[in-house]
Design a protein around this motif. Structure first.
Motif, PDB file in Angstrom:
ATOM      1  N   LYS A  47      37.450  44.113  36.336  1.00 31.58           N
ATOM      2  CA  LYS A  47      38.170  43.067  35.605  1.00 31.58           C
ATOM      3  C   LYS A  47      37.514  42.726  34.263  1.00 31.58           C
ATOM      4  O   LYS A  47      38.117  42.022  33.444  1.00 31.58           O
ATOM      5  CB  LYS A  47      38.276  41.816  36.469  1.00 31.58           C
ATOM      6  CG  LYS A  47      39.124  41.999  37.731  1.00 31.58           C
ATOM      7  CD  LYS A  47      40.580  42.315  37.379  1.00 31.58           C
ATOM      8  CE  LYS A  47      41.471  42.427  38.597  1.00 31.58           C
ATOM      9  NZ  LYS A  47      41.685  41.169  39.304  1.00 31.58           N
ATOM     10  N   TYR A  49      35.163  40.629  33.452  1.00 25.33           N
ATOM     11  CA  TYR A  49      35.033  39.197  33.222  1.00 25.33           C
ATOM     12  C   TYR A  49      33.805  38.899  32.353  1.00 25.33           C
ATOM     13  O   TYR A  49      32.774  39.575  32.454  1.00 25.33           O
ATOM     14  CB  TYR A  49      34.920  38.449  34.545  1.00 25.33           C
ATOM     15  CG  TYR A  49      36.208  38.390  35.324  1.00 25.33           C
ATOM     16  CD1 TYR A  49      37.377  37.907  34.742  1.00 25.33           C
ATOM     17  CD2 TYR A  49      36.275  38.811  36.658  1.00 25.33           C
ATOM     18  CE1 TYR A  49      38.572  37.846  35.452  1.00 25.33           C
ATOM     19  CE2 TYR A  49      37.459  38.746  37.374  1.00 25.33           C
ATOM     20  CZ  TYR A  49      38.602  38.268  36.760  1.00 25.33           C
ATOM     21  OH  TYR A  49      39.785  38.208  37.465  1.00 25.33           O
ATOM     22  N   CYS A  95      36.262  34.087  35.493  1.00 27.61           N
ATOM     23  CA  CYS A  95      36.683  34.096  36.892  1.00 27.61           C
ATOM     24  C   CYS A  95      36.127  32.893  37.637  1.00 27.61           C
ATOM     25  O   CYS A  95      35.138  32.279  37.234  1.00 27.61           O
ATOM     26  CB  CYS A  95      36.262  35.390  37.585  1.00 27.61           C
ATOM     27  SG  CYS A  95      34.480  35.668  37.658  1.00 27.61           S
ATOM     28  N   ASN A 118      42.620  34.222  37.923  1.00 24.22           N
ATOM     29  CA  ASN A 118      41.331  34.920  37.950  1.00 24.22           C
ATOM     30  C   ASN A 118      40.469  34.440  39.118  1.00 24.22           C
ATOM     31  O   ASN A 118      39.257  34.271  38.980  1.00 24.22           O
ATOM     32  CB  ASN A 118      40.594  34.713  36.628  1.00 24.22           C
ATOM     33  CG  ASN A 118      41.342  35.339  35.463  1.00 24.22           C
ATOM     34  OD1 ASN A 118      42.343  36.023  35.659  1.00 24.22           O
ATOM     35  ND2 ASN A 118      40.866  35.119  34.255  1.00 24.22           N
ATOM     36  N   ASP A 136      41.731  38.980  44.436  1.00 18.02           N
ATOM     37  CA  ASP A 136      40.533  39.752  44.752  1.00 18.02           C
ATOM     38  C   ASP A 136      39.755  39.071  45.871  1.00 18.02           C
ATOM     39  O   ASP A 136      39.438  37.876  45.786  1.00 18.02           O
ATOM     40  CB  ASP A 136      39.644  39.875  43.512  1.00 18.02           C
ATOM     41  CG  ASP A 136      40.246  40.777  42.437  1.00 18.02           C
ATOM     42  OD1 ASP A 136      40.665  41.890  42.786  1.00 18.02           O
ATOM     43  OD2 ASP A 136      40.294  40.358  41.265  1.00 18.02           O
ATOM     44  N   THR A 155      41.485  44.473  46.286  1.00 18.67           N
ATOM     45  CA  THR A 155      41.712  44.167  44.882  1.00 18.67           C
ATOM     46  C   THR A 155      43.045  44.750  44.441  1.00 18.67           C
ATOM     47  O   THR A 155      43.345  45.919  44.746  1.00 18.67           O
ATOM     48  CB  THR A 155      40.574  44.693  43.982  1.00 18.67           C
ATOM     49  OG1 THR A 155      40.883  44.403  42.609  1.00 18.67           O
ATOM     50  CG2 THR A 155      40.350  46.182  44.161  1.00 18.67           C
ATOM     51  N   SER A 157      43.801  45.459  41.474  1.00 17.32           N
ATOM     52  CA  SER A 157      43.599  46.227  40.241  1.00 17.32           C
ATOM     53  C   SER A 157      43.870  47.714  40.471  1.00 17.32           C
ATOM     54  O   SER A 157      43.401  48.294  41.462  1.00 17.32           O
ATOM     55  CB  SER A 157      42.171  46.047  39.728  1.00 17.32           C
ATOM     56  OG  SER A 157      41.928  46.899  38.626  1.00 17.32           O
TER      57      SER A 157
END
Length: 324
Positions: A47, A49, A95, A118, A136, A155, A157
């Motif tokens: 991600k 972050y 996040c 997030n 997540d 996740t 993603s």
């Protein structure tokens, strides 16, 4: 370390190996990794972050991936229901990590999932709480079962990281010693194993850990936890300074008992009833005026797992009766 034999052809003959029950893991479709903190590292990498908000009341190892990736972080506080005090704003590249404490905070998880994109859920204390589709989420297997390591990651993603497979044969001595010599005999090995898991790279779950997880009767494990939880609750509810919705129990990590007495943990230890401290690092992060500091000193996670019956719970209650 000597590498395993590289020939892919299946061997025939030789000595007999350990035999495991053949079944299915509880989360066969999730990503298998070597430990929970590396599951968090995986999320942070994917991600990208730039900042993380984490609770004061959390295990100190959670900082390991943040420091490794040089991601700044800020602590936030929780209230007496273990819900986050939302006095901060999560930016688009930041996040927000929340722990599903003792597996009792799924309603809070659902509420937060509607407010934050997030969001990262730490289900290391909530193995039986299923992940939400777009959130997540990571799990730590050794908090619930007799495995040397292992984690699951959910996740949404599409990005996938490549990594090698872990090996766990050299981290299982505390589990085998406990069978032959008793739980106390493996305690130092258990501590050594905890140290060995520090600063590990992201790896796939080992074959050994996966084999063990495939042989567990999860339905029975969850039933036993819920049954033992309610047995303790029926007696302790009137003494417990922590209140919660009993209908939310779902294979809880333990029975969270909060009491002002500072003698209970030591008295239980005298009777060979071992209660972990969640978490010693919190004393360094907080002041004595903070609720998280009080929790670390006075919250006792009473064991309720699949190893125990109501007879064991009654033994615990008999000890507590003399102290409350």
């Amino acid at each position: 370390m000597e590498k395993p034999f590289s020939n892919k052809m299946k061997p025939i003959g030789g000595y007999l190996e350990l035999q495991f029950l053949s079944g299915q893991e509880y989360y066969p479709h999730l990503t298998r990794l070597n430990n929970g903190r590396n599951a968090l590292e995986y999320i942070l990498k994917v991600k990208k972050y730039t900042m993380a908000y984490i609770p004061y009341f959390i295990c100190g190892v959670i900082l390991e991936p943040l420091k490794k990736l040089r991601i700044p972080y800020e602590f936030y506080t929780i209230d007496d229901k273990l819900d986050p005090i939302l006095d901060f704003i999560v930016g688009p590249t930041e996040c927000f990590l929340y722990t599903n404490y003792f597996g009792l905070k799924q309603d809070t998880v659902l509420s937060l999932s509607r407010q934050y994109q997030n969001l990262i859920i730490d289900n290391s204390q909530a193995f039986f709480s299923n992940p939400l589709d777009k959130i997540d989420t990571f799990y730590s297997c050794r908090k619930f079962f007799g495995v040397p390591d292992g984690a699951y990651l959910h996740t949404p993603s599409p990005t996938k990281l490549k990594y090698e497979k872990d090996h766990s044969f050299n981290r299982i001595s505390h589990l085998t010693k406990s069978i032959d010599l008793g739980i106390e005999s493996g305690y130092q090995d258990f501590l050594d194993n905890n140290k060995a898991l520090s600063n590990q790279p992201i790896l796939k779950m080992s074959n050994l850990t996966q084999k063990i997880l495939q042989g567990i009767d999860y339905k029975e494990c969850k039933y036993r936890r819920d049954s033992n939880f309610m047995y303790l609750h029926d007696f302790l509810v009137k003494y417990n300074d922590f209140t919660f919705d009993v209908s939310s129990i779902n294979g809880a990590l333990g029975y969270p008992f909060v009491h002002s007495s500072s003698l209970i943990r030591a008295k239980l230890l005298e009777k060979r009833i071992y209660i972990p401290i969640y978490w010693p690092n919190v004393f360094d992060w907080t002041t004595k005026k903070m609720y998280e500091n009080y929790l670390s000193a006075h919250l006792m996670c009473l064991p309720i797992d699949h190893r125990y019956t109501h007879t064991d719970m009654k033994r615990m209650i008999n000890v507590l009766k003399k102290l409350l």
